[in-house]
Design an enzyme around this catalytic site. Structure first.
Site, mmCIF file in Angstrom:
data_model
loop_
_atom_site.group_PDB
_atom_site.id
_atom_site.type_symbol
_atom_site.label_atom_id
_atom_site.label_comp_id
_atom_site.label_asym_id
_atom_site.label_seq_id
_atom_site.Cartn_x
_atom_site.Cartn_y
_atom_site.Cartn_z
ATOM 1 N N TYR A 85 37.505 32.811 -11.341
ATOM 2 C CA TYR A 85 38.615 33.767 -11.505
ATOM 3 C C TYR A 85 39.851 33.063 -12.067
ATOM 4 C CZ TYR A 85 42.845 36.282 -10.153
ATOM 5 O OH TYR A 85 44.104 36.862 -10.150
ATOM 6 N N SER A 86 40.250 31.955 -11.429
ATOM 7 C CA SER A 86 41.501 31.329 -11.872
ATOM 8 C C SER A 86 41.341 30.713 -13.264
ATOM 9 C CB SER A 86 42.011 30.311 -10.858
ATOM 10 O OG SER A 86 41.037 29.369 -10.528
ATOM 11 N N ILE A 142 43.867 40.692 3.868
ATOM 12 C CA ILE A 142 44.638 41.471 4.847
ATOM 13 C C ILE A 142 44.036 42.861 5.064
ATOM 14 C CG2 ILE A 142 46.903 42.558 5.263
ATOM 15 C CD1 ILE A 142 48.208 39.928 4.380
ATOM 16 N N LYS A 199 41.919 33.502 -15.675
ATOM 17 C CA LYS A 199 43.339 33.835 -15.795
ATOM 18 C C LYS A 199 44.086 32.731 -16.566
ATOM 19 C CE LYS A 199 45.259 36.910 -14.300
ATOM 20 N NZ LYS A 199 45.512 38.290 -14.809
ATOM 21 N N THR A 251 48.662 34.628 -12.249
ATOM 22 C CA THR A 251 48.553 34.208 -10.860
ATOM 23 C C THR A 251 48.968 32.745 -10.688
ATOM 24 O OG1 THR A 251 46.903 33.802 -9.136
ATOM 25 C CG2 THR A 251 46.102 33.740 -11.371
ATOM 26 N N GLN A 294 40.717 42.785 7.105
ATOM 27 C CA GLN A 294 40.801 42.558 8.557
ATOM 28 C C GLN A 294 41.387 43.783 9.268
ATOM 29 O OE1 GLN A 294 38.984 40.189 8.586
ATOM 30 N NE2 GLN A 294 39.494 39.118 6.690
HETATM 31 P P1 NAD Z 1 42.907 45.165 -8.736
HETATM 32 O O1 NAD Z 1 41.527 44.631 -8.788
HETATM 33 O O2 NAD Z 1 43.382 45.889 -7.521
HETATM 34 O O3 NAD Z 1 43.151 46.153 -9.980
HETATM 35 C C1 NAD Z 1 42.704 45.869 -11.281
HETATM 36 C C2 NAD Z 1 42.835 47.140 -12.111
HETATM 37 O O4 NAD Z 1 42.415 46.839 -13.462
HETATM 38 C C3 NAD Z 1 41.931 48.288 -11.627
HETATM 39 O O5 NAD Z 1 42.654 49.500 -11.628
HETATM 40 C C4 NAD Z 1 40.797 48.318 -12.637
HETATM 41 O O6 NAD Z 1 40.218 49.600 -12.808
HETATM 42 C C5 NAD Z 1 41.514 47.844 -13.908
HETATM 43 N N1 NAD Z 1 40.592 47.246 -14.884
HETATM 44 C C6 NAD Z 1 39.663 46.281 -14.641
HETATM 45 N N2 NAD Z 1 38.993 45.996 -15.779
HETATM 46 C C7 NAD Z 1 39.525 46.776 -16.755
HETATM 47 C C8 NAD Z 1 39.270 46.923 -18.158
HETATM 48 N N3 NAD Z 1 38.305 46.209 -18.775
HETATM 49 N N4 NAD Z 1 40.015 47.805 -18.859
HETATM 50 C C9 NAD Z 1 40.985 48.540 -18.244
HETATM 51 N N5 NAD Z 1 41.253 48.452 -16.927
HETATM 52 C C10 NAD Z 1 40.543 47.575 -16.191
HETATM 53 O O7 NAD Z 1 43.837 43.924 -9.064
HETATM 54 P P2 NAD Z 1 45.301 43.565 -8.525
HETATM 55 O O8 NAD Z 1 45.179 42.797 -7.268
HETATM 56 O O9 NAD Z 1 46.135 44.775 -8.586
HETATM 57 O O10 NAD Z 1 45.760 42.549 -9.662
HETATM 58 C C11 NAD Z 1 46.383 43.040 -10.850
HETATM 59 C C12 NAD Z 1 46.857 41.869 -11.686
HETATM 60 O O11 NAD Z 1 47.764 41.077 -10.936
HETATM 61 C C13 NAD Z 1 45.719 40.937 -12.110
HETATM 62 O O12 NAD Z 1 45.978 40.510 -13.429
HETATM 63 C C14 NAD Z 1 45.825 39.774 -11.143
HETATM 64 O O13 NAD Z 1 45.340 38.584 -11.723
HETATM 65 C C15 NAD Z 1 47.326 39.721 -10.930
HETATM 66 N N6 NAD Z 1 47.764 39.141 -9.642
HETATM 67 C C16 NAD Z 1 47.352 39.708 -8.461
HETATM 68 C C17 NAD Z 1 47.816 39.180 -7.264
HETATM 69 C C18 NAD Z 1 47.381 39.747 -5.935
HETATM 70 O O14 NAD Z 1 47.703 39.176 -4.895
HETATM 71 N N7 NAD Z 1 46.671 40.860 -5.898
HETATM 72 C C19 NAD Z 1 48.677 38.066 -7.285
HETATM 73 C C20 NAD Z 1 49.055 37.507 -8.507
HETATM 74 C C21 NAD Z 1 48.600 38.071 -9.683
HETATM 75 O O1 DAU Z 2 47.342 33.697 -5.340
HETATM 76 C C1 DAU Z 2 47.256 34.899 -6.043
HETATM 77 C C2 DAU Z 2 45.871 35.472 -5.894
HETATM 78 O O2 DAU Z 2 45.778 36.002 -4.571
HETATM 79 C C3 DAU Z 2 45.555 36.559 -6.921
HETATM 80 O O3 DAU Z 2 45.554 36.004 -8.205
HETATM 81 C C4 DAU Z 2 44.192 37.200 -6.635
HETATM 82 O O4 DAU Z 2 43.958 38.269 -7.535
HETATM 83 C C5 DAU Z 2 44.190 37.726 -5.207
HETATM 84 O O5 DAU Z 2 42.914 38.253 -4.895
HETATM 85 C C6 DAU Z 2 44.545 36.598 -4.231
HETATM 86 O O6 DAU Z 2 43.505 35.604 -4.220
HETATM 87 P P1 DAU Z 2 42.951 34.948 -2.841
HETATM 88 O O7 DAU Z 2 41.584 34.470 -3.088
HETATM 89 O O8 DAU Z 2 43.960 34.007 -2.278
HETATM 90 O O9 DAU Z 2 42.965 36.291 -1.921
HETATM 91 P P2 DAU Z 2 41.953 36.865 -0.814
HETATM 92 O O10 DAU Z 2 42.623 38.069 -0.242
HETATM 93 O O11 DAU Z 2 40.572 37.025 -1.339
HETATM 94 O O12 DAU Z 2 41.922 35.720 0.277
HETATM 95 C C7 DAU Z 2 43.115 35.237 0.908
HETATM 96 C C8 DAU Z 2 42.720 34.082 1.815
HETATM 97 O O13 DAU Z 2 41.946 34.598 2.917
HETATM 98 C C9 DAU Z 2 41.828 33.054 1.148
HETATM 99 O O14 DAU Z 2 42.181 31.769 1.639
HETATM 100 C C10 DAU Z 2 40.412 33.425 1.601
HETATM 101 C C11 DAU Z 2 40.643 33.982 2.990
HETATM 102 N N1 DAU Z 2 39.700 35.039 3.440
HETATM 103 C C12 DAU Z 2 39.439 36.081 2.590
HETATM 104 C C13 DAU Z 2 38.620 37.122 2.993
HETATM 105 C C14 DAU Z 2 38.314 38.274 2.062
HETATM 106 C C15 DAU Z 2 39.167 35.006 4.734
HETATM 107 O O15 DAU Z 2 39.415 34.054 5.499
HETATM 108 N N2 DAU Z 2 38.370 36.039 5.127
HETATM 109 C C16 DAU Z 2 38.060 37.094 4.328
HETATM 110 O O16 DAU Z 2 37.326 38.014 4.752
#
Ligand code: NAD
Ligand code: DAU
Length: 334
Positions: free
Chosen positions: A150-151, A191, A154, A123, A194
C-alpha cells in the site's frame, strides 16, 4: 479561489468527510464527486448533500473517456480515490497498483490536458516507520522509504505528481497525513473494527504486541488542512498533516473498551501484520507556520467518544459490511 472542484473518492471515509467540510464551510463551491463505489465507497455518505451544490458521477479514475468529459468543467481536482487498507494490499496488491498508481497517472494526464490545479491526498506511510525509542518525527525532508505494498503504491503516486509538476509545470500540491479517525470509516480499519466488535459481542483484535504507534488526527482536521493547502499552498510543495496524536494501539484499544464499559483486557491478541510498521509520527511545523493551520480536535478521548457514539447510532450504515469484513479477516488467518 476555486468555484468548481472535482473530488475523487468522495464516497469513501476521508473524501466524504472533506465533501461535508467544504459544503459546510464554503457552500458557494460546487463539488463533483467522482467515485467507483468499490466495497469501501458508499453513496449514502454524501446523499444528504446531493443537489445542494454537490453532484455525483459514478466512474473509475482509470477511465480516460470519462475523465475527458468530467475534468474540463473544473478548476481543481482533489484526489482522494485509492485502495486504502494495508491488510488487503498484503493479500492482493494488484488493485492498489491499478488505482493508486495507474489511476493517479490517468488523472494527472487529464489535469495536464485541461490545465487543472491538482491536489494529491497521500499518507505519512510513504516515509516508512520510526523506532519506538527514536525521538524523531517525519518532516517534508524525510526520505521516502515505503515498507508495504500500500505505502509503496502511494509513494509511487506521490512521485508521479512531483514529476508532473517539474516536467510539465502542472500546478500541484501533496499532503501526507497520519491516521484519521471519525465517522464513516470502514469497519475493516482498527478503531471502527474494535467498536463494532464490542457492539456485536465479538472480542476486539490486537495485532502483535500492541505497541505499534499511530499518530491520530480527526478527519475534520485533515479536511481543514487539505482546504488550506489547496487554496493557499505553494505549487510543487508537499505538506505533512498531523496533530500530535501519537498513541500505541494497546492504549487506543483500552480507551475504546473503557468508554464502552468493558474490562480493559476484554480483547484477543492475534498474529501480527507482516512487515507491520512500528511507529508513525508527524512534525506539521510547515503547515502550522506557513499556512497558519491549527487542529480543532485536540482531545483524542473526546473525539473517540463521539466516534463510538456515531457507530452506536448508525448501525444501519456499517452492518451490511461487518460480516463480510470479519469473514475476510478469518480467511487471512488461515
Ligand atoms: P476509503 O477506502 O475509505 O475510500 C476510498 C474511496 O475511493 C472509496 O469511495 C472508493 O469507492 C473510491 N475508489 C477506489 N478506487 C477507485 C477508482 N479506481 N476510481 C474511483 N474511485 C475509486 O479510503 P480513505 O481512508 O477515505 O482514504 C482516502 C485517501 O486518503 C487515500 O488516498 C488514502 O491514501 C488517504 N489517506 C487516508 C488516511 C486514513 O487514515 N484513512 C490517512 C492518510 C491518507
Ligand atoms: O498512516 C496513515 C494510514 O493510516 C493511511 O494511509 C491508511 O489508508 C489507513 O488505513 C491507516 O493505515 P494503518 O495500517 O495504520 O491503519 P489500520 O486502521 O489498518 O491499523 C491501525 C493500527 O492498528 C495498525 O498498527 C494495525 C493495528 N490493527 C489493525 C486492525 C485492523 C490491530 O491491531 N488490529 C486490527 O484489527
Amino acid at each position: 479561489m476555486f468555484s468548481n472542484i472535482l473530488v475523487t473518492g468522495g464516497c469513501g471515509f476521508v473524501g466524504s468527510n472533506f465533501v461535508h467540510y467544504v459544503h459546510r464551510n464554503h457552500p458557494e463551491v460546487h463539488i463533483t464527486v467522482l467515485d467507483a463505489l468499490t466495497y469501501a465507497g458508499n453513496l449514502e455518505n454524501i446523499s444528504s448533500l446531493l443537489s445542494h451544490n454537490v453532484d455525483f458521477v459514478h466512474g473509475d479514475i482509470c477511465d480516460d473517456e470519462l475523465l475527458d468529459r468530467v475534468v474540463p468543467e473544473h478548476d481543481a481536482i482533489v484526489h482522494f480515490a485509492a485502495e486504502s487498507h494495508n491488510d488487503n494490499a498484503i493479500v492482493d496488491p494488484a488493485p492498489f497498483i491499478r488505482t493508486n498508481v495507474e489511476g493517479t497517472f490517468h488523472l494527472l494526464e487529464a489535469a495536464r490536458m485541461y490545465d487543472v490545479r491538482f491536489h494529491h491526498i497521500s499518507t505519512d506511510e510513504v516515509y516508512g516507520d520510526l523506532a519506538l525509542d527514536d525521538p524523531a518525527r517525519f518532516t517534508e525532508h524525510s526520505p521516502y522509504r515505503p515498507s508495504s505494498p500500500y505505502s509503496a503504491s502511494k509513494a509511487s503516486s506521490d512521485m508521479l505528481v512531483q514529476s508532473w509538476h517539474r516536467t510539465y509545470g502542472l500546478r500541484t500540491t501533496i499532503s501526507n497525513c497520519s491516521n484519521n479517525y471519525g465517522p464513516y470509516q470502514h469497519v475493516e480499519k482498527f478503531i471502527p473494527r474494535q467498536i463494532t466488535n464490542v457492539i456485536d459481542g465479538l472480542r476486539p483484535k490486537l495485532y502483535g504486541d500492541g505497541l505499534n504507534v499511530r499518530d491520530w488526527v480527526h478527519t475534520d482536521d485533515h479536511s481543514s488542512a487539505v482546504w488550506a493547502i489547496l487554496t493557499r499552498g505553494r505549487s510543487g510543495e508537499s505538506y505533512l498533516i498531523g496533530a500530535n496524536g501519537e498513541r500505541n494501539n494497546l492504549t487506543v484499544m483500552r480507551a475504546i473498551l473503557c468508554e464502552m464499559g468493558q474490562p480493559e483486557d476484554a480483547f484477543e491478541w492475534v498474529k501480527d501484520r507482516p512487515g507491520h510498521d512500528r511507529r508513525y509520527a508527524i512534525d506539521a511545523t510547515k503547515l502550522r507556520t506557513e499556512l497558519k493551520w491549527k487542529p480543532m480536535h485536540t482531545n483524542f478521548e473526546a473525539g473517540l467518544r463521539e466516534t463510538i457514539r456515531w457507530y452506536i447510532d448508525n448501525q444501519q450504515w456499517w452492518r451490511p459490511s461487518k460480516a463480510v469484513t470479519e469473514q475476510k479477516y478469518r480467511a487471512q488467518c488461515r
